[in-house]
Design an enzyme around this catalytic site. Structure first.
Site, PDB file in Angstrom:
ATOM      1  N   LYS A   1     -10.714  -0.962  16.101  1.00 38.81           N
ATOM      2  CA  LYS A   1      -9.585  -1.876  16.369  1.00 38.81           C
ATOM      3  C   LYS A   1      -8.442  -1.183  17.102  1.00 38.81           C
ATOM      4  CE  LYS A   1     -10.611  -5.013  12.611  1.00 38.81           C
ATOM      5  NZ  LYS A   1     -11.482  -4.154  11.768  1.00 38.81           N
TER       6      LYS A   1
ATOM      7  N   TRP B   1      -3.077  -3.334  13.847  1.00 36.81           N
ATOM      8  CA  TRP B   1      -4.093  -2.492  13.220  1.00 36.81           C
ATOM      9  C   TRP B   1      -5.161  -2.241  14.264  1.00 36.81           C
ATOM     10  CZ3 TRP B   1      -3.752   0.316   9.054  1.00 36.81           C
ATOM     11  CH2 TRP B   1      -4.905   0.955   8.593  1.00 36.81           C
TER      12      TRP B   1
ATOM     13  N   ASN C   1      -1.674  -1.196  -0.851  1.00 39.50           N
ATOM     14  CA  ASN C   1      -2.309  -1.958   0.222  1.00 39.50           C
ATOM     15  C   ASN C   1      -3.484  -2.749  -0.341  1.00 39.50           C
ATOM     16  OD1 ASN C   1      -2.796  -2.431   3.248  1.00 39.50           O
ATOM     17  ND2 ASN C   1      -4.789  -1.729   2.540  1.00 39.50           N
ATOM     18  N   GLU C   2      -3.457  -4.048  -0.139  1.00 40.02           N
ATOM     19  CA  GLU C   2      -4.551  -4.941  -0.535  1.00 40.02           C
ATOM     20  C   GLU C   2      -5.064  -4.618  -1.939  1.00 40.02           C
ATOM     21  OE1 GLU C   2      -7.538  -5.095   2.558  1.00 40.02           O
ATOM     22  OE2 GLU C   2      -6.181  -6.266   3.800  1.00 40.02           O
TER      23      GLU C   2
ATOM     24  N   ASN D   1      -1.588  -8.622   5.321  1.00 40.45           N
ATOM     25  CA  ASN D   1      -2.576  -8.235   6.340  1.00 40.45           C
ATOM     26  C   ASN D   1      -3.373  -9.489   6.685  1.00 40.45           C
ATOM     27  OD1 ASN D   1      -1.765  -5.638   5.696  1.00 40.45           O
ATOM     28  ND2 ASN D   1      -3.640  -5.106   4.590  1.00 40.45           N
TER      29      ASN D   1
ATOM     30  N   TYR E   1     -11.924 -11.759  11.700  1.00 36.30           N
ATOM     31  CA  TYR E   1     -12.953 -11.868  10.658  1.00 36.30           C
ATOM     32  C   TYR E   1     -13.278 -13.317  10.331  1.00 36.30           C
ATOM     33  CZ  TYR E   1     -12.536  -6.887   9.537  1.00 36.30           C
ATOM     34  OH  TYR E   1     -12.565  -5.522   9.583  1.00 36.30           O
TER      35      TYR E   1
HETATM   36  C1  GCB Z   1      -7.537  -4.127   6.133  1.00 34.80           C
HETATM   37  C2  GCB Z   1      -7.299  -2.800   5.521  1.00 34.80           C
HETATM   38  C3  GCB Z   1      -7.556  -1.670   6.484  1.00 34.80           C
HETATM   39  C4  GCB Z   1      -8.841  -1.940   7.260  1.00 34.80           C
HETATM   40  C5  GCB Z   1      -8.664  -3.226   8.036  1.00 34.80           C
HETATM   41  C6  GCB Z   1      -9.905  -3.606   8.854  1.00 34.80           C
HETATM   42  O1  GCB Z   1      -7.016  -5.118   5.729  1.00 34.80           O
HETATM   43  O2  GCB Z   1      -6.029  -2.673   4.940  1.00 34.80           O
HETATM   44  O3  GCB Z   1      -7.629  -0.471   5.767  1.00 34.80           O
HETATM   45  O4  GCB Z   1      -9.188  -0.896   8.085  1.00 34.80           O
HETATM   46  O5  GCB Z   1      -8.400  -4.260   7.154  1.00 34.80           O
HETATM   47  O6  GCB Z   1     -10.026  -3.154   9.977  1.00 34.80           O
HETATM   48  O7  GCB Z   1     -10.740  -4.347   8.356  1.00 34.80           O
END
Ligand code: GCB
Length: 758
Positions: A538, A517, A382-383, A437, A443
């Protein structure tokens, strides 16, 4: 036969350091029950200061009957993160990795009567275990159940990865006939031992019985017209029982649920389940919960699965690590298609030992969960490019991907990319299918950037199957308003954001999967956002699982068929003005709005119903929205002033900028200086944040390289990193016509002007 005893009670726990392996628990030890974490409170209250260190567990094991030839073991559902198991003062095993099951074979150390079992568990920062850096709390402890297991000398062999010893998979033909493949591994087989496999359908009716010799263990059963596992529509499961037989006795047995299904991903059309296009639309789940951390009871898993079923998701991404076996079993039973993954997240470590740990965690994830028919995708990372496209990253990802295919040719590999990774990156061509993602509209960027980006990728790489591995937006139940906007943390903006997203995803069936998410708010002790400490907000449901936010009902309206209606903004209970807007989500074609029992308006719409300009006078009113017998009700009070707390007051200096480098030129000298008493890029983010001014430099620099406004309060997530580690990313530096060394020198130069604050 094997015997299993769950060891829940009478564990003793201490955070105190021990000079030697303890032999008993004195008064300083606290009695605890498993599952247990020592971060249930401090891992969720903010400050990035939860206890990370080595702690000790002790339990007396009384064993009265030790039989020669039998194997005695203790199995831990998981231990976060590094565990050493001792029995009677002797080290039995060590396990690194916080989320997978493991066993310690106690046989050579076990004595008749009282035995002392000790486990040293540590969640201290270390550079050999993943995860290293992530947006969640790394809860320490024995946070899943433990079992004492007694096995006959000859038994189904769990091997070194703690698998079940039996593998079940199938091939389903177009006409509905299937081949059921059964394979087992036996420890210490005698030449005449046999294995009996029996198959039952979901009603318990006997379907087949077949035998093979234990040494070989493998057999294929042809079946006609099997009842398919059809995801959430019909998660039909057969039961396979494997029994190990010697002469006239069953020595050991294992039971496995199996769903017959086929799936494929077509990059141009999307995901197919049993030959039918089934766009996967669902949620991600972090496992932890308010007040208990990740030490979940069985009913907590059940609550989560039931909520996911209620919302109508047909897929779940179990992020960002291996979750408990109970939960994968619930996914089989409820029909969710699962993306399972290891915590190879945000930052890769360059050492061979760390890479070995990623491979170990992948071996465990697959070997332990191979039999869960719900799982279709193995996530390798992931990322992971956040920490830069560092040397060996591609190589390591490729080895992980190869391992996935070697261990399991029946499923697809995938990975979740960070938003700013360029579409053209070679990292997008490692796994079978890929996903990104994106948080456009939260953001940074705008809501429409989401579909623009997705369509561009799809047009550019039509043969590359694309998914949206994360998207989401904070929603805090305190904040409300009629004009929600990005970054206001209001429940209304969260709903609006998801209204946009659910629609664009619905219009793009070719996206193989998409995952909100997150389904639940979750703990991240380093966060301090929207006035809430220690939490990522979130979720569509609150951290305690008690309140469903409005956005929850939006998805429910889109994803479920059972008639429902929901009035939004119930918590936005006080309103102002002489008209109000009432919004409702429903899967009914037409809704009627009534105020104080009087029908006012009737509307037909597609899931989202907005009744605008409804005249209203001061006072308290009952609003009802109905479709036939179905209705929902809200009480709104019309007042002169809205409560102040409806709006979040944030210090504007909190938010960084995204163009900090624009008016700066690359330094000619890139040598880093380290003037004593002044900040530099080698200080930890935690230390730099002690100074307002230095914190602002950091927020601006990070914001500019990432392209999103980075708040100072979010930077605590990187607390133990240094800017030097973080700014090495060559992709992002290019945006300012610089290379990473120049970026680093520039930021260092600014930090060197600021005196260290004690
Ligand atoms: C992401 C991550 C995740 C974070 C999310 C966030 O891209 O993979 O672990 O919690 O963003 O809420 O910023």
């Amino acid at each position: 036969m094997r015997k299993e005893t769950i060891l829940t009670h009478n564990w003793y726990f201490t955070k105190a350091q021990q000079k030697e392996i303890p032999t008993y628990a004195d008064k300083a030890w606290k009695k605890v029950t498993l599952p247990h974490t020592w971060n249930a409170k401090d891992g969720q209250d903010g400050g990035a200061d939860y206890h990370r260190g080595a702690c000790w567990y002790l339990k007396e094991l009384n064993v009265y009957d030790i039989r020669i030839g039998r194997e005695y073991a203790i199995e831990f559902g998981a231990a976060g993160y590094d565990a050493i198991v001792y029995l009677n003062g002797m080290e039995v095993t060590r396990h690194k990795g916080g989320y997978s099951k493991f066993r310690a074979n106690l046989t050579p150390f076990l004595k008749k009567g009282k035995n002392t079992l000790v486990v040293k568990v540590s969640n201290e920062a270390c550079d050999t275990i993943y995860p290293q850096m992530a947006d969640f709390t790394f809860y320490g402890g024995l946070h899943r159940p433990a079992k004492f297991i007694e096995l006959p000398e000859t038994h189904f062999d769990e091997g070194c990865w703690c698998a079940s010893g039996v593998r079940v998979w199938s091939d389903v033909k177009e006409n509905g006939d299937a081949l059921l493949h059964l394979k087992c591994k036996i420890k210490n087989p005698y030449h005449a031992d046999t294995v009996r496999y029996t198959v039952q359908n979901q009603n318990g009716a006997h379907i087949a019985e077949l035998y093979t010799d234990a040494k070989h263990g493998e057999i294929t059963l042809p079946l006609q017209k099997v009842h398919l596992w059809q995801g959430i529509l019909d998660p039909y499961l057969y039961t396979v029982t494997a029994e190990l037989i010697r002469h006239n006795e069953i020595l050991d047995h294992v039971q496995i649920k199996h769903g017959f299904r086929t799936f494929r991903v077509d990059p141009e059309k999307g995901f197919f389940l049993n030959g039918k296009l089934t766009p996967l639309r669902g949620v991600s789940r972090h496992q932890d919960k308010l007040g208990i951390g990740n030490a979940l009871a069985e009913e907590d898993h059940m609550t989560d699965a039931t909520l996911i079923r209620e919302i109508g998701a047909n897929t779940v991404r179990l992020a960002h690590y291996q979750q408990s076996e109970e939960f994968y079993a619930l996914c089989d039973a409820y029909g969710f298609i699962v993306w399972a993954e290891i915590p190879f997240i945000s930052k890769m470590l360059p050492t061979a030992e760390a890479h070995e740990n990623a491979l170990t965690q992948m071996n465990e994830l697959i070997e332990q969960n191979f039999n869960h028919s719900s799982i279709c995708f193995w996530g390798i990372s992931n990322e992971i490019t956040i920490g830069g496209d560092v040397e060996k990253l591609t190589e390591n990802l490729k080895t992980l991907d190869k391992l996935v295919h070697d261990l399991d040719p029946t499923r697809l590999s995938t990975m979740a990319q960070v938003s700013m990774l360029p579409m053209e990156s070679e990292q997008n061509h490692i796994t079978d299918i890929v996903a990104y993602n994106h948080y456009f509209g939260w953001y940074g960027g705008t809501l429409t950037d989401n579909e623009i980006w997705l369509d561009q990728f799809h047009a550019k790489y039509p043969k590359r199957a694309l998914g949206l591995s994360e998207y989401g937006c904070e929603g805090i139940l305190t904040y409300h308003g009629d004009a929600p906007k990005m970054g206001d943390y209001s429940e209304e903006y969260q709903a609006l954001y998801h209204e946009h997203m659910v629609k664009i995803l619905h219009e793009r069936p070719w996206l193989w999967g998409s995952y909100v998410w997150n389904m639940f708010d979750f703990g991240c002790d380093a966060r301090n956002e929207g006035g809430v400490m220690g939490r990522n907000n979130k979720g569509l449901v609150t951290f305690d699982r008690k309140i469903k936010k409005d956005a929850f009902y939006l998805y429910k309206a889109y994803w479920t068929a059972e008639p429902m209606v929901h009035i939004c903004g119930k918590r936005y209970a006080k309103r102002k003005g002489d008209t109000i807007t009432v919004k409702a989500y429903s899967n009914m074609p037409t809704l009627i709005l009534s105020v104080n029992g009087m029908e006012i308006d009737k509307k037909s719409a597609n899931h989202i119903f907005v009744f605008e300009n409804i005249p209203i006078v001061k006072g308290t009113h009952t609003i009802t929205v109905s479709a036939g017998e179905l209705s929902d009700m809200a009480i709104f009070e019309i007042t002169d002033e809205l409560p102040e707390h409806y709006t979040l007051k944030e210090d504007p200096s909190e938010a960084g900028v995204t163009n900090w480098f624009d008016d700066k030129t690359a330094p000619t000298d890139i040598t880093l200086t380290f003037k004593e008493g002044f900040y530099s890029v080698r200080d930890s983010v935690r230390d730099i944040l002690k100074s307002e001014e230095a914190g602002t430099v950091l927020a601006n620099a990070f914001g500019s390289v990432s392209g999103i406004k980075v708040k100072k309060s979010m930077l605590m997530m990187l607390a133990d990193q240094t800017p030097e580690d973080i700014l090495k990313n060559p992709d992002t530096a290019k945006r300012f016509g610089m290379n990473p060394d120049e970026v680093l020198a520039l930021v260092n130069g600014e930090l060197q002007k600021i005196k260290i604050q004690k």
